[in-house]
Design a protein around this motif. Structure first.
Motif, PDB file in Angstrom:
ATOM      1  N   GLY A  74      -2.868  30.499  20.244  1.00 28.82           N
ATOM      2  CA  GLY A  74      -4.232  30.961  20.051  1.00 28.82           C
ATOM      3  C   GLY A  74      -5.027  30.271  18.971  1.00 28.82           C
ATOM      4  O   GLY A  74      -6.219  30.542  18.821  1.00 28.82           O
ATOM      5  N   ALA A  75      -4.398  29.382  18.212  1.00 27.29           N
ATOM      6  CA  ALA A  75      -5.098  28.713  17.112  1.00 27.29           C
ATOM      7  C   ALA A  75      -5.080  27.201  17.325  1.00 27.29           C
ATOM      8  O   ALA A  75      -4.078  26.637  17.794  1.00 27.29           O
ATOM      9  N   VAL A  76      -6.181  26.540  16.974  1.00 25.64           N
ATOM     10  CA  VAL A  76      -6.249  25.086  17.056  1.00 25.64           C
ATOM     11  C   VAL A  76      -5.572  24.499  15.819  1.00 25.64           C
ATOM     12  O   VAL A  76      -5.871  24.889  14.690  1.00 25.64           O
ATOM     13  N   LYS A  77      -4.640  23.585  16.041  1.00 30.60           N
ATOM     14  CA  LYS A  77      -3.967  22.928  14.933  1.00 30.60           C
ATOM     15  C   LYS A  77      -3.823  21.441  15.234  1.00 30.60           C
ATOM     16  O   LYS A  77      -4.061  21.000  16.363  1.00 30.60           O
ATOM     17  N   GLU A  78      -3.414  20.692  14.238  1.00 33.64           N
ATOM     18  CA  GLU A  78      -3.217  19.254  14.380  1.00 33.64           C
ATOM     19  C   GLU A  78      -1.740  18.928  14.264  1.00 33.64           C
ATOM     20  O   GLU A  78      -0.993  19.634  13.571  1.00 33.64           O
ATOM     21  N   GLY A  79      -1.325  17.858  14.916  1.00 35.81           N
ATOM     22  CA  GLY A  79       0.061  17.434  14.802  1.00 35.81           C
ATOM     23  C   GLY A  79       0.249  16.028  15.312  1.00 35.81           C
ATOM     24  O   GLY A  79      -0.642  15.442  15.936  1.00 35.81           O
ATOM     25  N   PHE A  80       1.428  15.495  15.038  1.00 35.35           N
ATOM     26  CA  PHE A  80       1.769  14.169  15.532  1.00 35.35           C
ATOM     27  C   PHE A  80       2.104  14.205  17.022  1.00 35.35           C
ATOM     28  O   PHE A  80       1.664  13.352  17.783  1.00 35.35           O
ATOM     29  N   PHE A  81       2.892  15.198  17.434  1.00 29.98           N
ATOM     30  CA  PHE A  81       3.422  15.224  18.790  1.00 29.98           C
ATOM     31  C   PHE A  81       2.901  16.440  19.555  1.00 29.98           C
ATOM     32  O   PHE A  81       2.476  17.432  18.962  1.00 29.98           O
ATOM     33  N   ILE A  82       2.960  16.357  20.888  1.00 28.43           N
ATOM     34  CA  ILE A  82       2.469  17.451  21.707  1.00 28.43           C
ATOM     35  C   ILE A  82       3.334  18.693  21.491  1.00 28.43           C
ATOM     36  O   ILE A  82       4.522  18.593  21.178  1.00 28.43           O
ATOM     37  N   ALA A  93      -5.785  10.093  10.190  1.00 25.48           N
ATOM     38  CA  ALA A  93      -5.764   9.827   8.746  1.00 25.48           C
ATOM     39  C   ALA A  93      -5.802  11.093   7.903  1.00 25.48           C
ATOM     40  O   ALA A  93      -5.829  11.003   6.671  1.00 25.48           O
ATOM     41  N   ASN A  94      -5.769  12.260   8.527  1.00 24.64           N
ATOM     42  CA  ASN A  94      -5.874  13.511   7.766  1.00 24.64           C
ATOM     43  C   ASN A  94      -4.647  13.803   6.912  1.00 24.64           C
ATOM     44  O   ASN A  94      -4.694  14.658   6.025  1.00 24.64           O
ATOM     45  N   VAL A  95      -3.533  13.139   7.201  1.00 23.13           N
ATOM     46  CA  VAL A  95      -2.303  13.311   6.424  1.00 23.13           C
ATOM     47  C   VAL A  95      -1.739  11.930   6.121  1.00 23.13           C
ATOM     48  O   VAL A  95      -2.126  10.939   6.739  1.00 23.13           O
ATOM     49  N   ASP A  96      -0.822  11.862   5.176  1.00 21.35           N
ATOM     50  CA  ASP A  96      -0.102  10.606   4.960  1.00 21.35           C
ATOM     51  C   ASP A  96       0.553  10.187   6.274  1.00 21.35           C
ATOM     52  O   ASP A  96       1.232  10.987   6.930  1.00 21.35           O
ATOM     53  N   ASN A  97       0.379   8.932   6.638  1.00 24.22           N
ATOM     54  CA  ASN A  97       0.774   8.493   7.968  1.00 24.22           C
ATOM     55  C   ASN A  97       1.134   7.011   7.919  1.00 24.22           C
ATOM     56  O   ASN A  97       0.389   6.161   8.390  1.00 24.22           O
ATOM     57  N   PRO A  98       2.275   6.675   7.319  1.00 21.07           N
ATOM     58  CA  PRO A  98       2.588   5.261   7.075  1.00 21.07           C
ATOM     59  C   PRO A  98       2.680   4.411   8.324  1.00 21.07           C
ATOM     60  O   PRO A  98       2.394   3.218   8.280  1.00 21.07           O
ATOM     61  N   PHE A  99       3.071   5.017   9.453  1.00 23.31           N
ATOM     62  CA  PHE A  99       3.177   4.255  10.697  1.00 23.31           C
ATOM     63  C   PHE A  99       1.873   4.279  11.497  1.00 23.31           C
ATOM     64  O   PHE A  99       1.785   3.637  12.544  1.00 23.31           O
ATOM     65  N   GLY A 100       0.885   5.033  11.028  1.00 25.83           N
ATOM     66  CA  GLY A 100      -0.386   5.117  11.733  1.00 25.83           C
ATOM     67  C   GLY A 100      -0.284   5.779  13.084  1.00 25.83           C
ATOM     68  O   GLY A 100      -1.105   5.538  13.975  1.00 25.83           O
ATOM     69  N   TYR A 101       0.707   6.659  13.275  1.00 29.59           N
ATOM     70  CA  TYR A 101       0.922   7.293  14.572  1.00 29.59           C
ATOM     71  C   TYR A 101      -0.274   8.169  14.941  1.00 29.59           C
ATOM     72  O   TYR A 101      -0.761   8.967  14.134  1.00 29.59           O
ATOM     73  N   ALA A 102      -0.739   8.055  16.163  1.00 22.33           N
ATOM     74  CA  ALA A 102      -1.923   8.776  16.622  1.00 22.33           C
ATOM     75  C   ALA A 102      -1.675  10.278  16.662  1.00 22.33           C
ATOM     76  O   ALA A 102      -0.871  10.761  17.459  1.00 22.33           O
ATOM     77  N   ARG A 103      -2.373  11.006  15.806  1.00 23.84           N
ATOM     78  CA  ARG A 103      -2.254  12.458  15.799  1.00 23.84           C
ATOM     79  C   ARG A 103      -3.288  13.068  16.741  1.00 23.84           C
ATOM     80  O   ARG A 103      -4.157  12.372  17.277  1.00 23.84           O
ATOM     81  N   GLN A 104      -3.220  14.398  16.941  1.00 26.70           N
ATOM     82  CA  GLN A 104      -4.052  15.052  17.946  1.00 26.70           C
ATOM     83  C   GLN A 104      -4.264  16.513  17.584  1.00 26.70           C
ATOM     84  O   GLN A 104      -3.524  17.087  16.779  1.00 26.70           O
ATOM     85  N   ASN A 134       0.848  -1.191   0.000  1.00 29.62           N
ATOM     86  CA  ASN A 134       0.000   0.000   0.000  1.00 29.62           C
ATOM     87  C   ASN A 134       0.884   1.241   0.000  1.00 29.62           C
ATOM     88  O   ASN A 134       1.835   1.333   0.755  1.00 29.62           O
ATOM     89  N   GLY A 135       0.566   2.209  -0.826  1.00 34.87           N
ATOM     90  CA  GLY A 135       1.365   3.433  -0.882  1.00 34.87           C
ATOM     91  C   GLY A 135       1.367   4.001  -2.290  1.00 34.87           C
ATOM     92  O   GLY A 135       0.585   3.563  -3.142  1.00 34.87           O
ATOM     93  N   PRO A 136       2.234   4.983  -2.547  1.00 34.56           N
ATOM     94  CA  PRO A 136       3.233   5.529  -1.619  1.00 34.56           C
ATOM     95  C   PRO A 136       2.649   6.569  -0.683  1.00 34.56           C
ATOM     96  O   PRO A 136       1.633   7.203  -0.978  1.00 34.56           O
ATOM     97  N   LEU A 137       3.321   6.756   0.459  1.00 31.07           N
ATOM     98  CA  LEU A 137       2.959   7.758   1.437  1.00 31.07           C
ATOM     99  C   LEU A 137       4.190   8.608   1.727  1.00 31.07           C
ATOM    100  O   LEU A 137       5.313   8.104   1.749  1.00 31.07           O
ATOM    101  N   LYS A 138       3.952   9.893   1.940  1.00 32.30           N
ATOM    102  CA  LYS A 138       5.038  10.836   2.226  1.00 32.30           C
ATOM    103  C   LYS A 138       4.770  11.540   3.552  1.00 32.30           C
ATOM    104  O   LYS A 138       3.641  11.923   3.853  1.00 32.30           O
ATOM    105  N   VAL A 139       5.827  11.705   4.361  1.00 34.28           N
ATOM    106  CA  VAL A 139       5.744  12.507   5.580  1.00 34.28           C
ATOM    107  C   VAL A 139       6.842  13.550   5.489  1.00 34.28           C
ATOM    108  O   VAL A 139       7.970  13.351   5.963  1.00 34.28           O
TER     109      VAL A 139
END
Length: 591
Positions: free
Chosen positions: A442-450, A425-436, A72-77
């Motif tokens: 002041g702005a809400v954003k998403e990321g892999f790490f805290i 799943a909002n971004v390519d994520n080959p390892f399936g790492y839990a994003r948050q 399955n792929g390709p995926l880019k990070v």
């Protein structure tokens, strides 16, 4: 398609693969083992983008291809690896036990992963005994510690209290915590009380497994060790002493009962609120009382202590919360406390308190699907206990039978799980790492790490406890809202999510590092500590973070050496193994 034709097609695809991929691929895998019933993935990295339809083979120890499927792929990070193309070799459908590797190649050229095991309850059988041994060796039970803790001084006072027992917090820290980071209000992790509750949960959830492994009595003794420490930590005024702090000093007489602020600044604010370990301590004492086993205290005393502490926090909790206001951590910890007391007593008092806290969690669910941590718009994110709101609601539903109350809690659980799948799943994520989702500047954003820039002013580290907590949440919660027959009893997407988090901890990550000590191919270096403590087999290190220099937690980093700050990545910590234990226990339970 007969086997001869399949081999011809496979050979053609592999020849094309080798032509297109000048450098050997790199394989990332769970280095400990794959559960036969669960989701199973090996990640493959290549410098060159491959044509669609490239195949992989699962090869047994005899060299035979026993399973063939497309990568399955390709995926880019991009923020991790600008040059790499990632692919997933997914063999979840394959369930036969044995020794295997993922193989890509032809007669003239081949590349393959290391060997790995597929086995029924692979992780539970292989690692739970070592997790138990790790905690046993983390006991603060050397003669030096026991003598010092028999009369440890309260900060700002000449009064002493007996706080013998408990577990040293980390491979580099012999302090003992119900919780720390209390001053930051939104980041308090659950520590000794969570460990105790996790052990009791495993005993009650999978007693047959523990008996088969010959460790049920050992797990009971370890849970009682935790309960007995919490009994001693319950003051005569019915609050729990939060921290016995060592100041990282080799002199045991330096130890004090403290409240803790940034940079090891200590205070006399040592009373534990619900969110500061008090709630989970009550939950643990109430739950262990139902096992009808005595430690240094009698079973009935555990329950009586839980009742006393709960009544006290009902009246005084906000006095102990550093900002004087309750937030989501109070809610889910108080929900656990009330639920376990309700289960233990069947009292309407605890039923009503549990329902109140469950309702509060329901109301904290945002339209986007993440919880709101405060009374405003701060998304709930947590470096250790991100799955605990769902786990608390699930435990509540073990007792709750009223239809409307159940429906509301189930709806919240479903929304939380849907959100976690979506944001991951909002971004390519080959390892399936839990994003948050989190709030940054002041702005809400998403990321892999805290984010590294947060309310603590300094604290961030690898998030292996968070991954374990989320794996446990989707396994336990998924069986309530997305049940399916077979496998782990949940729908495929949730099984994959849970598997990815645990696999990351066990080596399927960009650094190929197995964070469970003395397991897998690559481990972090041994870390020593005072009084003969240090890294232990079965303990789990902090793990991978965002790039050190990035305040929003973007990028990726893992450092073995960093001028004394390598603890952020390499130090073992109690909550990691506690959440891992809950996750693999859930994997082992048949539905």
């Amino acid at each position: 398609m007969n086997s001869f034709v399949r081999r011809i097609i496979l050979s053609a695809f592999f020849s094309l693969f080798c032509y297109l991929c000048k450098a050997n691929p790199v394989f990332y895998m769970n280095q400990v083992g794959y559960d036969a019933r669960g989701a199973k993935t090996v990640v493959v990295r290549c410098d060159t983008k491959l044509v669609p339809g490239i195949l992989f083979a699962l090869q047994n120890s005899n060299g035979n291809a026993v399973y063939i499927a497309p990568l399955n792929g390709p995926l880019k990070v991009e923020e991790w690896d600008k040059d790499g193309y990632f692919y997933q070799a997914d063999f979840s459908e394959f369930k036969a036990e044995g020794k295997y590797r993922v193989y890509i190649g032809t007669k003239d050229f081949h590349s393959q992963s290391d060997w790995f095991q597929i086995k029924e309850n692979a992780l539970a059988v292989t690692t739970i005994p070592s997790v138990l041994s790790y905690y046993n060796k983390q006991r603060a039970n050397t003669p030096t510690e026991l003598q010092a803790d028999a009369a440890v001084q309260l900060y700002g006072s000449h009064k002493t209290v007996d706080l013998r027992g408990g577990w040293c917090d980390a491979s580099g820290d012999v302090s003992k915590y119900f919780s720390h980071l209390a001053y930051a209000n939104f980041m308090s992790p659950q520590q000794i009380p969570l460990v105790t509750w996790s052990m009791i949960n495993t005993m009650q959830t999978a007693p047959g497994l523990l008996n088969k492994l010959g460790i049920y009595d050992g797990m009971m003794n370890e849970a009682l060790w935790g309960a007995d420490y919490m009994m001693r930590a319950l003051s005569k005024d019915d609050y729990f002493y939060m921290i016995v702090f060592s100041y990282f000093n080799k002199d045991p007489k330096a130890r004090r009962v403290v409240g803790l602020k940034a940079n090891s600044v200590t205070t006399d604010e040592y009373q534990a609120a619900f969110r500061e370990g008090g709630g989970m301590a009550i939950a643990s004492l109430a739950r262990i009382s139902q096992l009808k086993k005595d430690g240094d205290f009698k079973s009935a005393e555990y329950l009586a202590a839980a009742k006393r502490a709960f009544a006290h926090l009902l009246a005084n909790n906000t006095q102990y919360d550093d900002d004087g206001k309750e937030n989501i951590i109070d809610d889910y910890c108080a929900l656990m406390a009330a639920t376990e007391l309700w289960i233990a007593t069947d009292s309407s008092l605890y039923r009503d308190e549990a329902r109140k806290r469950a309702l509060s969690l329901n109301k904290r669910m945002s339209p986007a699907g993440y919880f709101i941590a405060d009374d405003g718009d701060r998304p709930f994110w947590h470096a250790a206990d991100a799955g605990l709101p769902v786990i608390a609601l699930c435990r509540y539903l073990d007792k709750e039978q009223e239809a409307d109350e159940r429906s509301n809690a189930l709806s919240t659980i479903k929304k939380a799980l849907d959100y976690n799948l979506k944001v991951t799943a909002n971004v390519d994520n080959p390892f399936g790492y839990a994003r948050q989702s989190f709030k940054f500047k002041g702005a809400v954003k998403e990321g892999f790490f805290i984010p590294h820039e947060n309310e603590t002013g300094w604290w961030w580290q690898g998030e292996n406890a968070r991954l374990g907590s989320l794996a446990a949440a989707v396994l336990v919660g998924g069986r309530l809202v997305y049940p399916e027959k077979g496998g782990w009893g949940i729908k495929r997407e949730l099984a994959e999510y849970a598997s990815h988090q645990i696999a990351w901890i066990l080596g399927c990550n960009p650094y190929q590092m197995c964070f469970m000590y003395q397991y897998g191919k690559n481990n972090v270096p041994y870390m020593s500590s005072n009084f003969g403590h240090g890294s232990g087999k079965g303990g789990i290190s902090n793990g991978i973070t965002g790039k050190k220099e990035n305040p929003d937690g973007s990028g990726i980093d893992f450092k073995i050496k960093d001028n004394g700050n390598e603890w952020r990545w390499t130090e073992q910590w109690l909550p990691h193994a506690a959440w891992y234990l809950q996750a693999v226990t859930a994997m082992a339970v048949r539905q």
